[in-house]
Design a protein around this motif. Structure first.
Motif, short mmCIF file in Angstrom:
data_model
loop_
_atom_site.label_atom_id
_atom_site.label_comp_id
_atom_site.label_asym_id
_atom_site.label_seq_id
_atom_site.Cartn_x
_atom_site.Cartn_y
_atom_site.Cartn_z
N LEU A 26 33.86 23.80 57.36
CA LEU A 26 35.19 22.28 56.51
C LEU A 26 36.31 22.70 56.70
CD1 LEU A 26 33.87 23.80 52.35
CD2 LEU A 26 32.99 21.66 54.33
N LEU A 27 37.12 23.91 56.97
CA LEU A 27 38.41 23.97 58.09
C LEU A 27 38.45 22.80 58.94
CD1 LEU A 27 40.96 25.06 57.48
CD2 LEU A 27 40.41 27.16 58.87
N THR A 30 38.88 19.56 58.00
CA THR A 30 39.91 19.25 57.23
C THR A 30 41.49 18.87 57.87
OG1 THR A 30 38.90 19.85 55.71
CG2 THR A 30 41.55 19.60 55.32
N THR A 31 41.44 19.71 59.28
CA THR A 31 42.50 20.42 59.73
C THR A 31 42.64 18.44 60.74
OG1 THR A 31 42.18 22.96 59.71
CG2 THR A 31 43.34 22.03 61.81
N LEU A 34 44.24 16.39 58.56
CA LEU A 34 45.70 16.64 58.19
C LEU A 34 46.72 15.55 59.60
CD1 LEU A 34 45.34 19.83 56.18
CD2 LEU A 34 46.73 18.00 55.52
#
Length: 529
Positions: A26-27, A30-31, A34
């Motif tokens: 998930l990270l 998302t990273t 962003l």
């Protein structure tokens, strides 16, 4: 379940590992998201500002799109006075207000992408000639594929190959072959108008719709010849597609937006599939005819397929031509570019000549003096001086494309400023064509005679006029468009006088191209023989 088993030494590592892997899964996206929507735009902004560029500050996700939309809505809510050609701040309010605040070269934001707007014609020519390298067309692949991709969007060797194959179709000798199709379509239009005249010898038409239909007919006949009716269906579908394209273009900064199953997205795919199906059938039939020895080189499709079949590179070596899918995309581009540009030029020409009847009379006098009632041929069309000056001045005041864009794909240095990859250059044709420092104090007056000694002597800057672009990627169809516009205008002028109808509202605005927001209502009056 025994609680002790969950927290046993054997169970703990596996449960932690599973949770950790899920967290990483998930990270990572998302990273990346962003970085795309926040960290990277901020890095680019700092890099550009450190070199002295001024402009707006980045706002998360939308950038300046909210201000852009708000200013457009405010400006377009009020029409301009009739005969007012000072249209820049009305058509591009965000650009004009930002130039006033930050100067002629400034930063703004197309969503998370930095956009450097340029209004210096010399710098525009440098960028569009791509003398620096590392500059390409701005691409929105998921959206553009639903409208048209082709020579206008390709880069590098693919662009060189497509341009080489297409060039022969637009040579002068080939354009002469297409003149009868131009003449037939224009004759049908003026006859239709003549039949619509009332007892007083006049009628009212919406020139924007009528001329779009005309240029769609011209493209249908010149591109597909005897398959004209199938071409007409493509024209109708492509017209709808343009409207839907514009409804989606301001939402494309939303990641994955074009994959959303919205009503507009679904319909765009349906239209695209139908267009491609028709074109695939036309191309298949034409290729079959070529194999059977039939002559097929009297229309754009035939010329394209013939050139494609015999393609040779710069070294004279035979090389593979375009695939069927690539030919389909070039045909779609014929429609979009060929239909839109010429119809918009003719629409504004009729509007402006309605505002300036003295120039309408001068143009008509030239046309009748050169042609009388005779057929219009290529050599005579090229002798038209007043009509040509009028078309150039309309293109200056009302350029179909208000701006051209390019984007860096590698870091480059231009005039002491280093631009990182991913920066969009917006080059405002409209602003340059309306710049008092370039064109003089009469910049907003309709003065075709400024082109009396040619384009290079019309302004203080020798090359500040580029309605069809500049450099190696200048519009391949510009001669086609101007020849078609001359033919249509001549045939209209010798059959009708025209003026603005009382219902006309002068409200130019840009929706992909510069159009009259509420149509172009023109009152026609037959000229007595």
């Amino acid at each position: 379940m025994n609680p002790e088993s969950v927290f046993s030494p054997a169970a703990l590592p596996w449960s932690y590992l599973a949770c950790g892997l899920l967290g990483l899964a998930l990270l990572w996206p998302t990273t990346r998201l962003l970085d795309q929507l926040w960290w990277r735009p901020r890095r680019l902004e700092r890099a550009l500002r450190a070199q002295g560029l001024r402009g707006t500050s980045y706002s998360f996700l939308l950038g300046d799109m909210s201000d852009y939309g708000r200013q457009n809505k405010e400006a377009w809510s009020k029409p301009l006075p009739l005969r007012c050609h000072d249209i820049g701040a009305h058509v591009l309010p965000f650009l004009y207000s930002t130039v006033e605040e930050h100067g002629k070269q400034y930063i703004s934001w197309f969503g998370p992408v930095p956009k450097v707007s340029i209004t210096d014609p010399n710098l525009v020519r440098e960028i569009m000639s791509n003398k620096f390298g590392h500059i390409q067309k701005v691409k929105f692949p998921a959206l553009s594929k639903l409208l048209a991709v082709g020579v206008a969007t390709h880069e590098g060797e693919k662009w060189v190959k497509h341009r080489r194959i297409l060039n022969p179709a637009f040579h002068v000798e080939k354009l002469k072959i297409m003149l009868p199709a131009f003449s037939l379509c224009c004759e049908e239009l003026v006859n239709k108008w003549a039949q619509s005249l009332g007892p007083d010898g006049s009628c009212e038409v919406d020139a924007s719709l009528e001329l779009q239909s005309l240029t769609g007919d011209v493209i249908s006949r010149t591109a597909f010849g005897s398959s004209y009716l199938e071409g007409r269906r493509i024209f109708q579908l492509q017209s709808e597609q343009v409207g839907r394209f514009m409804a989606a273009i301001h939402k494309i900064m939303i990641p994955g937006y074009m994959s959303f199953p919205t009503k507009n997205n679904r319909r765009m795919r349906q239209i695209n599939n139908e267009i491609e199906s028709i074109l695939r059938g036309l191309i298949g039939k034409r290729m079959q005819a070529m194999q059977e020895g039939e002559s097929t080189n009297d229309d754009l499709l035939g010329l394209l397929l013939e050139s494609n079949k015999t393609d040779v590179n710069e070294n004279g070596q035979s090389v593979p031509g375009m695939s069927t899918e690539e030919v389909i995309e070039e045909c779609k581009l014929f429609y979009f570019a060929g239909m839109e540009t010429t119809s918009i030029l003719l629409t504004w020409t009729m509007v402006v000549l309605s505002m300036h009847p003295e120039w309408q009379d001068r143009a008509r006098e030239e046309v009748l003096g050169l042609f009388g009632k005779h057929k219009l041929d290529y050599e005579a069309l090229n002798r038209l001086k007043t009509v040509t000056m009028i078309l150039y001045e309309v293109l200056r005041l009302y350029p179909p494309a208000s701006a051209f864009t390019r984007q860096t794909y590698k870091e480059i240095e231009i005039r002491g400023i280093r631009y990182p990859p991913g920066v969009i250059f917006e080059m405002s044709v409209l602003h340059i064509h309306h710049d008092k420092d370039i064109w003089g104090d009469d910049v907003h007056q309709f003065r075709p005679d400024r082109f009396a000694e040619g384009i290079s002597k019309a302004s203080k800057e020798r090359r500040a006029f580029f309605p069809f672009g500049w450099g190696p990627r200048i519009c391949i169809g510009q001669n086609f468009a101007l020849l078609e516009a001359k033919m249509a205008l001549c045939m209209i002028l010798r059959r009708f006088e025209f003026e603005l109808a009382p219902s006309y509202t002068h409200a130019p605005h840009t929706v992909m191209m510069l159009r009259p927001m509420h149509g172009a209502q023109i009152k026609l009056r037959a000229i007595s023989s």
